[in-house]
Design a protein around this motif. Sequence first.
Motif, PDB file in Angstrom:
ATOM      1  N   VAL A   1     -14.524  41.591 -14.286  1.00  0.00           N
ATOM      2  CA  VAL A   1     -14.501  42.417 -13.074  1.00  0.00           C
ATOM      3  C   VAL A   1     -14.546  41.530 -11.831  1.00  0.00           C
ATOM      4  O   VAL A   1     -13.764  41.706 -10.882  1.00  0.00           O
ATOM      5  N   MET A   2     -15.455  40.553 -11.809  1.00  0.00           N
ATOM      6  CA  MET A   2     -15.610  39.700 -10.633  1.00  0.00           C
ATOM      7  C   MET A   2     -14.385  38.821 -10.418  1.00  0.00           C
ATOM      8  O   MET A   2     -13.967  38.583  -9.275  1.00  0.00           O
ATOM      9  N   ALA A   3     -13.788  38.327 -11.525  1.00  0.00           N
ATOM     10  CA  ALA A   3     -12.575  37.520 -11.390  1.00  0.00           C
ATOM     11  C   ALA A   3     -11.435  38.352 -10.821  1.00  0.00           C
ATOM     12  O   ALA A   3     -10.648  37.873  -9.989  1.00  0.00           O
ATOM     13  N   THR A   4     -11.344  39.593 -11.258  1.00  0.00           N
ATOM     14  CA  THR A   4     -10.289  40.477 -10.748  1.00  0.00           C
ATOM     15  C   THR A   4     -10.459  40.755  -9.259  1.00  0.00           C
ATOM     16  O   THR A   4      -9.483  40.807  -8.503  1.00  0.00           O
ATOM     17  N   ILE A   5     -11.696  40.889  -8.830  1.00  0.00           N
ATOM     18  CA  ILE A   5     -11.957  41.240  -7.431  1.00  0.00           C
ATOM     19  C   ILE A   5     -11.866  40.024  -6.522  1.00  0.00           C
ATOM     20  O   ILE A   5     -11.254  40.083  -5.446  1.00  0.00           O
TER      21      ILE A   5
END
Length: 346
Positions: A55-59
């Motif tokens: 999730v954090m990598a995507t954001i």
Amino acid sequence: RSIPKRELVGAMAWMTMPALIGPLVGPLVGGFITTYFDWRWIFWINIPMAVLGLVMATIFVPDIRAETRRRFDAVGFALIGLGIFAFVTGSTALGVGILETTHVAIVIALGAGLLVTYALYSHRRTSPIIDLSLFRIPSLRVGLIGGAFARLGVGGTPFLLPLMLQYGFGMTPFESGAVTFVGAAGAIGLKTVSTRLIRRFGFRTVVVVNSAITAIVVAIPGLFHPGVALPLIYAILLFAGFFRALQLTTTQILGFVDVPSHRMSQATTLSSVFQQTSMSLGISAAALVLQLQVGPGGEIGADDFFWPFVTLGCLSLLSAPFFWSLRADVGQEVSGHQPRVVAPAE
């Protein structure tokens, strides 16, 4: 690739912080889970952490793409992936007794053979998955090989130290994790001074001198025994965390100081492979020496950790000759260091 080279030192200090703190926080979290819950949750906790990482990598991670697309090197991936897997697995099983000696030798030989095959194969590929031609860049070559020896020593410490505190000092897993966690504080302190040290003394001086210091701080826990005051152990581990972090961060930066921006992606991949493999082999080396020290069927005691820690220190020291071969002004654009020029005698 996305930052100017003059900002590489500061950026890399932040980038390496999780990799330095993680192995030291791990025993604290794992010890808490093992002591108060069930050891199986050490593995299950990876699932929510992986989801959080996705999730954090995507954001937050920008979608930076190369200028040209390259075909995925499936053959190379199979050769080097299976080769590293077999070589590390065989090395891990060496001397532990979980496989017959003949089987261990076969697995190691198979891994080495696959890696040699990949090296020959990659020379004929225009876009190999691991670009070994990068070794022609002297600073990257020295940074990777010297850094590998440094990680061999440093990588075994988070494995040996909790074992010694539990089997030699009688601590619970959570108590031993709380002690090893002190090294994370030392690693955090690195961020405040690393840039100034490298700018003042230059890459070569820092890594050569710190190779000797790192070897000492890696080996010195071998002198710990139940009679040593706990505050003294905390102080030693605090300083050890700082110097280990300085060595790993500086050697990682060295691998990128002379790499052209369009080859940064390949250099990152090559560097990651070396880092993970050397850390794994460091754990294997520590486990092998400890097993030989204890002997077949023996029980681990506090006195059995002296030679494993000394071995790790010696492995770290082997990086010094590689770093000494660097030119005095290596990475000058990145570090901002100006070597002193001695005026010729009149």
